[in-house]
Motif scaffolding. Sequence first.
Motif, PDB file in Angstrom:
ATOM      1  N   ALA A   1      13.794 -24.789  -8.204  1.00 45.35           N
ATOM      2  CA  ALA A   1      14.865 -24.033  -8.853  1.00 45.35           C
ATOM      3  C   ALA A   1      15.286 -22.814  -8.031  1.00 45.35           C
ATOM      4  CB  ALA A   1      14.423 -23.585 -10.243  1.00 45.35           C
ATOM      5  N   THR A   2      14.313 -22.160  -7.379  1.00 44.38           N
ATOM      6  CA  THR A   2      14.623 -20.932  -6.627  1.00 44.38           C
ATOM      7  C   THR A   2      14.945 -21.197  -5.168  1.00 44.38           C
ATOM      8  OG1 THR A   2      12.288 -20.556  -6.077  1.00 44.38           O
ATOM      9  CG2 THR A   2      13.113 -19.575  -8.126  1.00 44.38           C
ATOM     10  N   GLY A   3      14.713 -22.429  -4.688  1.00 45.04           N
ATOM     11  CA  GLY A   3      14.915 -22.730  -3.273  1.00 45.04           C
ATOM     12  C   GLY A   3      13.731 -22.330  -2.413  1.00 45.04           C
ATOM     13  N   GLU A   4      12.645 -21.884  -3.025  1.00 44.34           N
ATOM     14  CA  GLU A   4      11.438 -21.472  -2.299  1.00 44.34           C
ATOM     15  C   GLU A   4      10.411 -22.591  -2.418  1.00 44.34           C
ATOM     16  OE1 GLU A   4      10.556 -17.808  -4.295  1.00 44.34           O
ATOM     17  OE2 GLU A   4      11.889 -16.660  -3.007  1.00 44.34           O
ATOM     18  N   ASP A   5      10.686 -23.676  -1.720  1.00 42.98           N
ATOM     19  CA  ASP A   5       9.946 -24.912  -1.984  1.00 42.98           C
ATOM     20  C   ASP A   5       8.941 -25.263  -0.898  1.00 42.98           C
ATOM     21  OD1 ASP A   5       9.361 -27.034  -3.667  1.00 42.98           O
ATOM     22  OD2 ASP A   5      10.704 -28.400  -2.604  1.00 42.98           O
ATOM     23  N   ASP A   6       8.843 -24.470   0.166  1.00 40.90           N
ATOM     24  CA  ASP A   6       7.857 -24.743   1.202  1.00 40.90           C
ATOM     25  C   ASP A   6       6.493 -24.235   0.765  1.00 40.90           C
ATOM     26  OD1 ASP A   6       9.515 -25.916   3.209  1.00 40.90           O
ATOM     27  OD2 ASP A   6      10.342 -23.918   3.610  1.00 40.90           O
ATOM     28  N   GLY A   7       5.437 -24.959   1.086  1.00 38.24           N
ATOM     29  CA  GLY A   7       4.120 -24.451   0.759  1.00 38.24           C
ATOM     30  C   GLY A   7       2.991 -25.423   1.019  1.00 38.24           C
ATOM     31  N   TYR A   8       1.829 -24.860   1.313  1.00 33.43           N
ATOM     32  CA  TYR A   8       0.643 -25.639   1.628  1.00 33.43           C
ATOM     33  C   TYR A   8      -0.569 -24.822   1.207  1.00 33.43           C
ATOM     34  CZ  TYR A   8      -2.666 -28.275   4.631  1.00 33.43           C
ATOM     35  OH  TYR A   8      -3.707 -29.035   5.114  1.00 33.43           O
ATOM     36  N   LEU A   9      -1.530 -25.457   0.554  1.00 34.52           N
ATOM     37  CA  LEU A   9      -2.705 -24.763   0.044  1.00 34.52           C
ATOM     38  C   LEU A   9      -3.956 -25.476   0.517  1.00 34.52           C
ATOM     39  CD1 LEU A   9      -4.016 -22.630  -1.829  1.00 34.52           C
ATOM     40  CD2 LEU A   9      -3.636 -24.202  -3.736  1.00 34.52           C
ATOM     41  N   LYS A  10      -4.942 -24.680   0.955  1.00 37.63           N
ATOM     42  CA  LYS A  10      -6.196 -25.245   1.446  1.00 37.63           C
ATOM     43  C   LYS A  10      -7.357 -24.416   0.911  1.00 37.63           C
ATOM     44  CE  LYS A  10      -8.479 -26.778   5.701  1.00 37.63           C
ATOM     45  NZ  LYS A  10      -8.332 -26.910   7.178  1.00 37.63           N
ATOM     46  N   LEU A  11      -8.268 -25.056   0.202  1.00 39.56           N
ATOM     47  CA  LEU A  11      -9.444 -24.399  -0.348  1.00 39.56           C
ATOM     48  C   LEU A  11     -10.702 -25.012   0.250  1.00 39.56           C
ATOM     49  CD1 LEU A  11      -8.540 -24.143  -4.165  1.00 39.56           C
ATOM     50  CD2 LEU A  11      -8.024 -22.530  -2.312  1.00 39.56           C
ATOM     51  N   VAL A  12     -11.685 -24.168   0.539  1.00 40.82           N
ATOM     52  CA  VAL A  12     -12.957 -24.605   1.106  1.00 40.82           C
ATOM     53  C   VAL A  12     -14.052 -24.327   0.076  1.00 40.82           C
ATOM     54  CG1 VAL A  12     -14.618 -24.298   2.979  1.00 40.82           C
ATOM     55  CG2 VAL A  12     -12.163 -24.139   3.450  1.00 40.82           C
ATOM     56  N   PHE A  13     -14.789 -25.369  -0.302  1.00 42.04           N
ATOM     57  CA  PHE A  13     -15.870 -25.256  -1.289  1.00 42.04           C
ATOM     58  C   PHE A  13     -17.211 -25.582  -0.639  1.00 42.04           C
ATOM     59  CE2 PHE A  13     -12.066 -26.404  -3.685  1.00 42.04           C
ATOM     60  CZ  PHE A  13     -12.089 -25.483  -4.728  1.00 42.04           C
ATOM     61  N   HIS A  14     -18.264 -24.925  -1.106  1.00 42.99           N
ATOM     62  CA  HIS A  14     -19.605 -25.258  -0.643  1.00 42.99           C
ATOM     63  C   HIS A  14     -19.963 -26.655  -1.142  1.00 42.99           C
ATOM     64  CE1 HIS A  14     -23.874 -24.984   0.231  1.00 42.99           C
ATOM     65  NE2 HIS A  14     -23.666 -23.829   0.842  1.00 42.99           N
ATOM     66  N   ALA A  15     -20.492 -27.474  -0.263  1.00 42.27           N
ATOM     67  CA  ALA A  15     -20.763 -28.866  -0.632  1.00 42.27           C
ATOM     68  C   ALA A  15     -21.853 -28.989  -1.689  1.00 42.27           C
ATOM     69  CB  ALA A  15     -21.155 -29.662   0.616  1.00 42.27           C
ATOM     70  N   ALA A  16     -22.805 -28.045  -1.703  1.00 40.77           N
ATOM     71  CA  ALA A  16     -23.948 -28.174  -2.608  1.00 40.77           C
ATOM     72  C   ALA A  16     -23.613 -27.780  -4.032  1.00 40.77           C
ATOM     73  CB  ALA A  16     -25.115 -27.340  -2.094  1.00 40.77           C
ATOM     74  N   ASP A  17     -22.936 -26.670  -4.217  1.00 39.61           N
ATOM     75  CA  ASP A  17     -22.710 -26.179  -5.580  1.00 39.61           C
ATOM     76  C   ASP A  17     -21.238 -25.989  -5.924  1.00 39.61           C
ATOM     77  OD1 ASP A  17     -22.049 -23.901  -4.151  1.00 39.61           O
ATOM     78  OD2 ASP A  17     -23.873 -22.810  -4.691  1.00 39.61           O
ATOM     79  N   GLU A  18     -20.326 -26.359  -4.991  1.00 36.96           N
ATOM     80  CA  GLU A  18     -18.877 -26.298  -5.214  1.00 36.96           C
ATOM     81  C   GLU A  18     -18.350 -24.878  -5.424  1.00 36.96           C
ATOM     82  OE1 GLU A  18     -16.630 -28.673  -4.821  1.00 36.96           O
ATOM     83  OE2 GLU A  18     -18.205 -30.062  -4.233  1.00 36.96           O
ATOM     84  N   ARG A  19     -19.099 -23.865  -4.974  1.00 39.11           N
ATOM     85  CA  ARG A  19     -18.554 -22.498  -5.003  1.00 39.11           C
ATOM     86  C   ARG A  19     -17.382 -22.390  -4.033  1.00 39.11           C
ATOM     87  NH1 ARG A  19     -21.433 -19.130  -2.485  1.00 39.11           N
ATOM     88  NH2 ARG A  19     -23.043 -20.621  -1.822  1.00 39.11           N
ATOM     89  N   LEU A  20     -16.356 -21.659  -4.422  1.00 43.01           N
ATOM     90  CA  LEU A  20     -15.232 -21.415  -3.534  1.00 43.01           C
ATOM     91  C   LEU A  20     -15.684 -20.483  -2.413  1.00 43.01           C
ATOM     92  CD1 LEU A  20     -12.197 -21.820  -2.959  1.00 43.01           C
ATOM     93  CD2 LEU A  20     -11.774 -19.750  -4.315  1.00 43.01           C
ATOM     94  N   LEU A  21     -15.482 -20.895  -1.179  1.00 45.05           N
ATOM     95  CA  LEU A  21     -15.876 -20.109  -0.009  1.00 45.05           C
ATOM     96  C   LEU A  21     -14.692 -19.489   0.713  1.00 45.05           C
ATOM     97  CD1 LEU A  21     -18.542 -22.501   1.585  1.00 45.05           C
ATOM     98  CD2 LEU A  21     -18.945 -20.543   0.068  1.00 45.05           C
ATOM     99  N   GLY A  22     -13.549 -20.141   0.622  1.00 43.07           N
ATOM    100  CA  GLY A  22     -12.395 -19.627   1.351  1.00 43.07           C
ATOM    101  C   GLY A  22     -11.109 -20.253   0.871  1.00 43.07           C
ATOM    102  N   ALA A  23     -10.006 -19.564   1.122  1.00 49.48           N
ATOM    103  CA  ALA A  23      -8.687 -20.060   0.743  1.00 49.48           C
ATOM    104  C   ALA A  23      -7.678 -19.672   1.813  1.00 49.48           C
ATOM    105  CB  ALA A  23      -8.264 -19.491  -0.613  1.00 49.48           C
ATOM    106  N   GLN A  24      -6.765 -20.585   2.085  1.00 48.21           N
ATOM    107  CA  GLN A  24      -5.633 -20.328   2.972  1.00 48.21           C
ATOM    108  C   GLN A  24      -4.399 -20.923   2.317  1.00 48.21           C
ATOM    109  OE1 GLN A  24      -6.793 -21.184   7.354  1.00 48.21           O
ATOM    110  NE2 GLN A  24      -8.334 -22.220   6.101  1.00 48.21           N
ATOM    111  N   MET A  25      -3.281 -20.286   2.510  1.00 50.59           N
ATOM    112  CA  MET A  25      -2.078 -20.794   1.855  1.00 50.59           C
ATOM    113  C   MET A  25      -0.812 -20.378   2.590  1.00 50.59           C
ATOM    114  SD  MET A  25      -2.275 -18.274  -1.474  1.00 50.59           S
ATOM    115  CE  MET A  25      -3.960 -18.804  -1.797  1.00 50.59           C
ATOM    116  N   VAL A  26       0.169 -21.243   2.512  1.00 46.00           N
ATOM    117  CA  VAL A  26       1.539 -20.945   2.931  1.00 46.00           C
ATOM    118  C   VAL A  26       2.378 -21.038   1.669  1.00 46.00           C
ATOM    119  CG1 VAL A  26       3.477 -21.575   4.417  1.00 46.00           C
ATOM    120  CG2 VAL A  26       1.118 -22.000   5.186  1.00 46.00           C
TER     121      VAL A  26
END
Length: 388
Positions: free
Chosen positions: A304-329
């Motif tokens: 609707a706003t024309g702001e449609d570009d974007g990419y999201l990447k999350l890194v989780f610990h394999a053992a307990d699935e805690r969020l370790l990092g995030a990157q985003m466009v």
Amino acid sequence: MTLDWPTVVRRQHDIVKEFQPRPGSLVRTGVDIILGEAKFADPHTLTVNGSALRGDRIIIAAGSIPVIPALPGIEATITSDEILFLPVFPRRLVVVGTGVIGLEMAGAFSDFGAEVVVVGQDHEILPAFDPDVAGYLRKVYESRGVTFHLGATLTSFSGRRGDVTARFTKDGAAHEVAADQACVAIGRRWRPETLGAEHLGLKRGRLGLEVTPFLRTSVAHIYAAGDAAGNAQLTPVAAYEGRLAAHNALQGDEQIADTTLVPQCVFTTPEVARVGLTHRAATASGVKCHVATQDLRGASNGRATGEDDGYLKLVFHAADERLLGAQMVSYASAELIQLAALAIRNGDTASALAAQLSVHPSHGERFFKIAAHDHHEIDAEDPSPLRL
């Protein structure tokens, strides 16, 4: 629409002036303000405007200056300190550097209508990010007409400001690009000579001074904060370190500067941000992790706003699935990355994030929904971003 560059420059000056600290507010708290160029006369004495000031404790928080490479013709170039206040808009611009400052300047002037060429020695832009995240932003830029010469070695400049040619080599071949201006944006460093401090015995780090966790330098009575401390070159970090350095200098080394979890945003269009571990850093550290990625295009509010570009990447610990990092466009990266920082600090898991209800439609709902997806292992060196 015609660009009114003088109005743009004038507005920038007005905004900068509006947000400059007012000396009066500090004076009212009992702080003496002396405006002028300070130089060290000896380890305990500085001279300002011909007067000597002596201190038992000294904090260096003088900021940084652009790094200027020693190349033939470098005097024909400008830096990021000058580019936003040029008297004449450059219709053709060469940006040297693929880091934060270079990409912000390249995007801004491309949006204004300039023909922009970016030259850098790295093989992908924004080397602090995972290559798929950085590559996504690069492809957005390329779709808007920005040209990149990556893996290049700059050799020289010729001409003058207003009519300059940049020369570089790439893959064994020589290239040159003519432009109205060439902006060198390869980083910033604190320089001791700006304060006459080069003879004080201060040990230097990569970007600034070598400091202890208490922000004490190698000279016991001198502390450093902000760019001078050589940690993250960010405004919130400078303010945080300034408070800690002042406390420790006056009260003794009590408070440790912790900059291990600092959200960072590159103000491109769209914005790109990160916090915590990248996938590449986690893998290099031997951390077994799972990764979730998502193309953010197609959300109803973005459409609707024309702001449609974007990419999201999350890194989780394999053992307990805690969020370790995030990157985003995203056009909302500066806001969303702070949500990710809080989730990492709180030790939130993928299931906890997935269970959180969110506003619809919003950029933030994608952050929560991606946590519910199947996470997978991918090659941390995979340079391939999603296709645009």
